[in-house]
Design an enzyme around this catalytic site. Structure first.
Site, mmCIF file in Angstrom:
data_model
loop_
_atom_site.group_PDB
_atom_site.id
_atom_site.type_symbol
_atom_site.label_atom_id
_atom_site.label_comp_id
_atom_site.label_asym_id
_atom_site.label_seq_id
_atom_site.Cartn_x
_atom_site.Cartn_y
_atom_site.Cartn_z
ATOM 1 N N GLY A 35 26.918 20.883 33.117
ATOM 2 C CA GLY A 35 27.405 19.629 33.698
ATOM 3 C C GLY A 35 27.270 18.475 32.727
ATOM 4 O O GLY A 35 26.726 18.611 31.629
ATOM 5 N N ALA A 91 22.634 18.059 39.233
ATOM 6 C CA ALA A 91 22.743 18.284 40.684
ATOM 7 C C ALA A 91 23.938 17.534 41.231
ATOM 8 O O ALA A 91 24.335 16.493 40.692
ATOM 9 C CB ALA A 91 21.475 17.803 41.378
ATOM 10 N N GLU A 111 22.777 29.311 37.060
ATOM 11 C CA GLU A 111 21.793 28.216 37.123
ATOM 12 C C GLU A 111 20.615 28.607 38.015
ATOM 13 O O GLU A 111 19.461 28.286 37.718
ATOM 14 C CB GLU A 111 22.461 26.943 37.654
ATOM 15 C CG GLU A 111 23.463 26.363 36.678
ATOM 16 C CD GLU A 111 24.253 25.198 37.228
ATOM 17 O OE1 GLU A 111 24.633 24.323 36.448
ATOM 18 O OE2 GLU A 111 24.512 25.139 38.448
HETATM 19 C C1 5RP Z 1 27.321 22.918 37.709
HETATM 20 C C2 5RP Z 1 26.308 22.066 38.372
HETATM 21 C C3 5RP Z 1 26.075 20.724 37.774
HETATM 22 O O1 5RP Z 1 24.771 20.676 37.285
HETATM 23 C C4 5RP Z 1 26.300 19.684 38.850
HETATM 24 O O2 5RP Z 1 27.643 19.822 39.328
HETATM 25 C C5 5RP Z 1 26.092 18.264 38.316
HETATM 26 O O3 5RP Z 1 27.036 17.958 37.343
HETATM 27 P P1 5RP Z 1 27.085 16.542 36.622
HETATM 28 O O4 5RP Z 1 25.802 16.400 35.851
HETATM 29 O O5 5RP Z 1 28.298 16.626 35.743
HETATM 30 O O6 5RP Z 1 27.223 15.485 37.680
HETATM 31 O O7 5RP Z 1 25.674 22.428 39.328
HETATM 32 O O8 5RP Z 1 27.576 24.062 38.458
#
Ligand code: 5RP
Length: 231
Positions: A35, A91, A111
């Site tokens: 992410g 998250a 994850e």
């Molecule tokens: C990927 C995830 C990411 O960690 C979550 O979507 C958060 O992403 P971002 O830091 O871009 O907001 O779970 O599957």
């Protein structure tokens, strides 16, 4: 559904992502999440590796693999190192008890495996992810073969499931593991532990996006500060 913007600059995400890099010390085996927030952590760890930090890392996705290679971080595998010192990950939503929903990037299966392999599991997020209770849709990684059965079972436990469609490909999102993603809304999730157990019983779901094993959360604020929450 909100579009993901992995390349958009976010000072809050940057502050949280970089602050958590302080937890990584010489000799550690580190789980690298997926992410845009974790991308800041990976880049910061790369800068520290260039200055002599001695770590090896396990990735959670093709995205984190590419970022880690670009950053010059030496990679290993869970087969070689099944026990990690720390895992740092983003998250989609985090509640007051540090229960988390993940999987916005369709990477939550790996994850979860990485987080459960780690001695310490740390979330990095901007403050927009905080919520008193979880009410975000729950990403479900699903065997394509079981799609219809999963849709039926999720409706039976009160969910509103939607197959996630790709934006620059026709048809469904395909995860790094070759599976479909179904996003299931349940309204407010009163008991994340119970919902997690219910979803784990649905035949055809490889893994769901509720995480109840967070040790600490680094929350980046608009003023550039980072709040550290512990469970
Ligand atoms: C990927 C995830 C990411 O960690 C979550 O979507 C958060 O992403 P971002 O830091 O871009 O907001 O779970 O599957």
């Amino acid at each position: 559904m909100k579009e993901r913007n992995p390349s958009g600059e976010s000072p809050e995400k940057k502050a949280a992502g970089i602050a958590a890099a302080d937890l990584v010390k010489d000799g550690m085996v580190v789980g690298l999440g997926t992410g845009s927030t974790t991308a800041y952590t990976i880049a910061e760890l790369g800068r520290r590796v260039a200055k002599g930090l001695d770590i090896i890392a396990v990735v959670t996705s093709y995205q984190s693999e590419m970022l880690a290679i670009d950053a010059g971080i030496t990679l290993t595998s869970l087969a070689e190192y099944p026990e990690l010192d720390i895992a740092i990950d983003g998250a989609d939503q985090i509640d007051a008890a540090l229960n988390v929903i993940k999987g916005g990037g369709a990477a939550h299966t790996r994850e979860k495996v990485v987080s459960r392999s780690a001695e310490r599991f740390v979330i990095v997020a901007d403050e927009s992810k905080s919520s008193e209770q979880l009410n975000h849709y729950v990403p479900l990684e699903v065997l394509p073969y079981a799609k219809e059965l999963v849709l039926k079972q999720v409706r039976m436990i009160g969910g509103d499931p939607v197959l996630r469609l790709a934006s620059r490909k026709d048809g469904p999102v395909i995860s790094d593991n070759g599976n479909f993603i179904i996003d299931a809304s349940f309204g407010v999730i009163e008991n994340p532990v119970v919902m997690s157990a219910l979803l784990s019983q649905v035949a055809g779901i490889v893994e769901h996006g509720i995480f109840t094993n967070v040790d600490e959360a680094y929350i980046g604020k608009k003023d550039g500060s980072v709040e550290i929450l512990r469970s």
